[in-house]
Design an enzyme around this catalytic site. Structure first.
Site, PDB file in Angstrom:
ATOM      1  N   CYS A  45       0.769  -1.264   0.049  1.00 15.92           N
ATOM      2  CA  CYS A  45      -0.059  -0.050  -0.042  1.00 15.92           C
ATOM      3  C   CYS A  45       0.774   1.308  -0.034  1.00 15.92           C
ATOM      4  O   CYS A  45       0.551   2.252  -0.450  1.00 15.92           O
ATOM      5  CB  CYS A  45      -0.927   0.276   1.172  1.00 15.92           C
ATOM      6  SG  CYS A  45      -2.313  -1.401   1.087  1.00 15.92           S
ATOM      7  N   CYS A  63      12.988   4.148  -7.242  1.00 12.63           N
ATOM      8  CA  CYS A  63      11.903   3.936  -6.942  1.00 12.63           C
ATOM      9  C   CYS A  63      11.730   4.685  -5.547  1.00 12.63           C
ATOM     10  O   CYS A  63      12.421   5.722  -5.281  1.00 12.63           O
ATOM     11  CB  CYS A  63      11.394   2.589  -6.830  1.00 12.63           C
ATOM     12  SG  CYS A  63      12.272   1.349  -5.957  1.00 12.63           S
TER      13      CYS A  63
END
Lengths: 79, 399
Positions: free
Chosen positions: B204, B357
């Protein structure tokens, strides 16, 4: 015709929630799905659980009946 | 699908009879057909363990405490973070930094004095799961990673304890109730027999999640627990419920035991290990900062020291993450798109490439793919944007 039901990221990659694909065994079915929908679905398939009539399958030689139902569930673990 | 009859109640009704205050407090449950006084005494005598006081744990704890489940054990090793408040509704803004178990326990105590709470501020794993979960009538899994989830599922199978399990991501959820000992009993190992690689499991924190979805799904988990304790209704046993908040459709599929031991051989073969050089955020910053000679990005003269050539910085996060803050000049291509490239044509400017990332796994994956396609001089920025924020640009928001 095997019925394939896609969920979550698999449905997104396939662009549909369910489809029917003619295939004699699991290996040929997975190859066809990757060919039909491209690299992103192939990637999702490579890490998803594929359930055949509710049972996890990975043996590509598994024969598929005309009315076989397969579910593609990508893994996620959010809580 | 053949309906599963109600299982026998998990918990014997406790003594004594309800007090007048309790009759009043629980009256709306007492009125529900199939519940009543005895069912309420079962709830008051029940001991339930909740793994993870996060998105799913919040509604679970709120509804179980409100229902008068006698004892709740909260297992969580995390502290409340500002990014939790969007969906983890039992934690207050002033609890940021406080251990989640403590914050959750305060909520439960404030809601219902009939409920006792114990907090285990620890990370549950294969080594401690059984001892942490032993002595509970039912367990709920709202953890946020597969290793914890396998540890919880395996311990519940070993202890013979029912487990209500759910996972969420973005707009999607998966739920099931695993009850050991019933005919064709299944566990998480039957749904995902092969442990997914960490980089194949978006979290998440990387992919996001709709806040109200965890409320919806956690509430279903709480309903399952009440049904199991009191022994009414048809539990979600032998089926997986799949919720799609985007279409607001729910589908369910059957789940049966895996026939044989599953060998992950085939998947192992594709796990190429590509050694990738790493560069620190500070080095990336230095490479991007124009030298006195005024070297433009990717346009150094041929005789220029290649070490000084400004790299193409590739951000492989999702657009929403990119919007929160980036390395200056970074090119956004989400990891899924990079992985779909079948060749290197025209995708990236020439010269070195630095991939990043949020923290590293997606960058590793994208960089490995570029190397497989034949790209030279690919490296990964160590620690991702989080390390960049910490070491180079603290003005960006952490998430």
């Amino acid at each position: 015709m095997a019925t394939v039901r896609y969920f979550a990221a698999a449905a997104e990659a396939a662009g549909t929630e369910t489809e029917q694909v003619p295939a004699e065994d699991l290996g040929r079915l997975l190859d066809q799905l990757a060919e039909l929908h491209g690299a992103e679905l192939a990637r999702v398939l490579s890490c998803s659980s594929v359930l055949h009539e509710g049972r996890y399958v990975s043996d590509r030689s598994l024969p598929l009946a005309q009315d076989a139902v397969l579910d593609v569930l990508p893994p996620f673990a959010g809580g | 699908m053949t309906p599963v009859p109600p299982l026998p109640p998990l918990v014997e009704p406790g003594e004594p009879a309800l007090t007048p205050e309790q009759v009043s407090r629980y009256s709306r449950h007492l009125l529900v057909p199939g519940m009543g006084m005895v069912a309420q005494r079962r709830l008051l005598a029940a001991r339930v363990a909740v793994v993870g006081a996060g998105g799913l744990g919040s509604p679970v704890l709120a509804y179980l405490a409100a229902a008068g489940v006698g004892h709740l054990t909260i297992i969580d090793d995390d502290a409340v973070d500002a990014t939790n408040l969007q969906r983890q509704v039992i934690h207050r803004a002033d609890a940021v930094g406080v251990p989640k178990g403590e914050s959750a326990a305060a909520f439960v105590r404030g809601l219902n004095p009939d409920v006792t709470v114990s907090v285990r501020h620890t990370r549950i794993d294969a080594g401690n799961a059984r001892s942490l979960l032993r002595g509970h009538d039912v367990v709920l899994d709202g953890a946020d990673n597969f290793p914890t989830r396998y540890a919880v599922s395996d311990a519940c199978v070993a202890l013979g304890t029912p487990l209500v399990w759910a996972a969420v991501l973005r707009f999607d959820a998966q739920l099931s109730t695993f009850v050991p000992g019933v005919a064709d009993a299944v566990s998480l190992r039957d749904l995902f027999p092969v442990a997914p690689r960490p980089e194949d499991v978006p979290s998440c924190s990387e992919a996001g999640v709709l806040g109200a979805l965890v409320g919806q799904v956690g509430s279903i988990m709480a309903s399952e627990v009440v049904k199991l304790i009191c022994g009414f209704g048809e539990p979600l046993v032998g089926r997986v419920l799949l919720v799609d908040a985007l279409t607001q459709r729910s589908r369910e599929i059957p789940l049966r035991p895996v026939g044989a031991v599953v060998e992950p051989v085939e998947r192992e073969q594709v796990r190429e290990v590509v050694p990738l050089p790493e560069v620190s955020p500070q080095e990336v910053h230095d490479l991007l900062t124009p030298s006195p000679a005024g070297v433009a990005q990717g346009a150094a003269p041929a005789d220029h020291d290649p070490d000084a050539l400004a790299p193409t910085v590739l951000d492989v996060r999702e657009p929403a993450e990119h919007e929160l803050g980036t390395v200056p000049g970074a090119l956004l291509v989400p990891v899924g798109e990079v992985l779909s490239w079948e060749d290197l044509d025209h995708h990236l400017p020439d010269g070195p490439v630095v991939v990043y990332c949020k923290a590293g796994p997606r960058a590793q994956r994208a960089a490995a793919h570029l190397v497989r396609l034949g790209r030279q001089d690919v490296s990964v920025m160590t620690g991702g944007i989080l390390a960049w924020i910490e070491q180079v640009d603290p003005s960006l928001p952490s998430y």
